[in-house]
Write an enzyme that holds these catalytic residues in place. Sequence first.
Site, short mmCIF file in Angstrom:
data_model
loop_
_atom_site.label_atom_id
_atom_site.label_comp_id
_atom_site.label_asym_id
_atom_site.label_seq_id
_atom_site.Cartn_x
_atom_site.Cartn_y
_atom_site.Cartn_z
N ARG A 92 6.06 -0.77 -3.31
CA ARG A 92 5.33 -1.36 -2.20
C ARG A 92 4.55 -2.62 -2.57
O ARG A 92 4.65 -3.65 -1.90
CB ARG A 92 4.25 -0.38 -1.67
CG ARG A 92 4.64 0.50 -0.59
CD ARG A 92 3.87 1.79 -0.77
NE ARG A 92 4.33 2.41 -1.98
CZ ARG A 92 5.38 3.23 -2.03
NH1 ARG A 92 5.99 3.57 -0.96
NH2 ARG A 92 5.80 3.73 -3.18
N THR A 93 3.76 -2.52 -3.63
CA THR A 93 2.87 -3.62 -3.93
C THR A 93 3.67 -4.87 -4.29
O THR A 93 3.42 -5.96 -3.79
CB THR A 93 1.89 -3.23 -5.06
OG1 THR A 93 1.25 -2.01 -4.69
CG2 THR A 93 0.84 -4.29 -5.28
N HIS A 115 -7.65 -1.88 -7.84
CA HIS A 115 -6.50 -2.30 -7.03
C HIS A 115 -7.09 -2.94 -5.76
O HIS A 115 -7.03 -2.36 -4.68
CB HIS A 115 -5.66 -1.06 -6.71
CG HIS A 115 -4.26 -1.34 -6.27
ND1 HIS A 115 -3.85 -2.59 -5.85
CD2 HIS A 115 -3.17 -0.53 -6.18
CE1 HIS A 115 -2.56 -2.51 -5.51
NE2 HIS A 115 -2.13 -1.29 -5.71
N ARG A 129 0.34 -7.00 -12.27
CA ARG A 129 0.00 -5.58 -12.45
C ARG A 129 0.23 -5.27 -13.92
O ARG A 129 1.27 -5.61 -14.48
CB ARG A 129 0.86 -4.68 -11.58
CG ARG A 129 0.75 -3.21 -11.94
CD ARG A 129 1.45 -2.29 -10.98
NE ARG A 129 0.74 -2.18 -9.73
CZ ARG A 129 1.05 -1.28 -8.79
NH1 ARG A 129 2.07 -0.48 -8.94
NH2 ARG A 129 0.35 -1.22 -7.66
N LYS A 167 7.62 -8.64 -27.50
CA LYS A 167 7.79 -9.46 -28.72
C LYS A 167 6.44 -9.80 -29.33
O LYS A 167 6.34 -10.67 -30.19
CB LYS A 167 8.53 -10.75 -28.38
CG LYS A 167 9.92 -10.54 -27.80
CD LYS A 167 10.55 -11.88 -27.48
CE LYS A 167 11.90 -11.73 -26.81
NZ LYS A 167 12.41 -13.02 -26.32
C1 NCD Z 1 -0.87 3.12 -6.03
C2 NCD Z 1 -1.07 2.43 -7.37
O1 NCD Z 1 -0.12 1.90 -7.94
O2 NCD Z 1 -2.21 2.46 -7.80
N1 NCD Z 1 0.28 2.71 -5.36
C3 NCD Z 1 0.25 1.53 -4.66
O3 NCD Z 1 -0.03 0.48 -5.19
N2 NCD Z 1 0.50 1.62 -3.34
C4 NCD Z 1 -1.03 4.58 -6.07
C5 NCD Z 1 -0.19 5.41 -6.99
O4 NCD Z 1 0.67 4.93 -7.73
O5 NCD Z 1 -0.38 6.63 -6.96
#
Ligand code: NCD
Length: 342
Positions: free
Chosen positions: A57-58, A135, A107, A86
């Site tokens: 999703r993100t 997040h 991320r 590396k």
């Molecule tokens: C979450 C995350 O990655 O922190 N997912 C997301 O970004 N929608 C929650 C999760 O992975 O449980």
Amino acid sequence: MDFTGSHILSVDQFERGDLYPIIEVARRMEPFARGRRVTRVLEGAVLANLFFEPSTRTRISFGVAFNRLGGAVRDTTGVQDSSLTKGESILDMSRVVSGYADVIVIRHPKKGAVSEFAEATNVPVLNGGDGPGEHPTQALLDLYTIHKETGRSLKELDGLKIAMVGDLKYGRTVHSLTKLLALFRRVEFTFVSHPDLGMPDTVIERARERGHTVRVTDNLDAGIADAEVIYSTRTQQERFKNSEDSDQYRGRYSLTRERFERSARTGAVIMHPLPRDSRPEANELDADLNALPNLAVFRQAENGVPVRMALFALVLGVVDEIEKESREAPWFRPKKISDLDP
Ligand code: NCD
């Protein structure tokens, strides 16, 4: 705050007043996010979308948000496919990618790594999740979802009653969302978890020192009884030493339709950042909730696009230009996916 050129690293950087423009611009982005209208305001701009931890999703919604504004996206996924294997430092990688792109989303599995990355770059960096840390863009889309689903305007969010359920220790979304909601007044937080996976003290203290009510319980039925919003989370298995450690916590807070109808308020909104763990031994939100209009999780995920569009438009300073160059989309569009919900 002045958004233009800023990084979005933590919800700590926001004051309550900063949330109004984000939500207002996100609302204006809806027709573009849904594909009804087209804008090319970011034509020529490039996003580097760097994901060193699993994401669906993100990563996709950041990319789609940039595309819907007319920009181009370059993705990288997985540490194993990047030069981090590396031995490249975060600082070096940041310097290099900054020379390629106009904005960077990252991320990373290490808490604080995204801020470190941001220090070595001259372009805006957006935190797509830093390990068990934060997040912030998820918290903003969660706020937008709460606003839309409860019908409360941002001014009316004072007094909100929210229960957060599950792995509150490692779940970064609930850390960011709690700190963001703490910018409002008289919020009633109920944190429902196994005692080993409780909300970190620093986050609880933040809420308490701002005068909010915080209740902590390991009882799901009691914890959700009064909540307007139930925010469920997944056991973050990737943050445990091994799977035996995480397995023992699975399935303790499974919400089924029967349990929801028995214990929760009639109009309560059910949220989850997704992915929900649907394996029988976990089953955080049972599939039998899908038929209830209360289950907002798919609308919540869709809200990621207009909110992330708003953030890009703000940090790249084009908010006033978006509609000027826009037109109706000429192609066929299927009905909105959220229309599939009851
Ligand atoms: C979450 C995350 O990655 O922190 N997912 C997301 O970004 N929608 C929650 C999760 O992975 O449980």
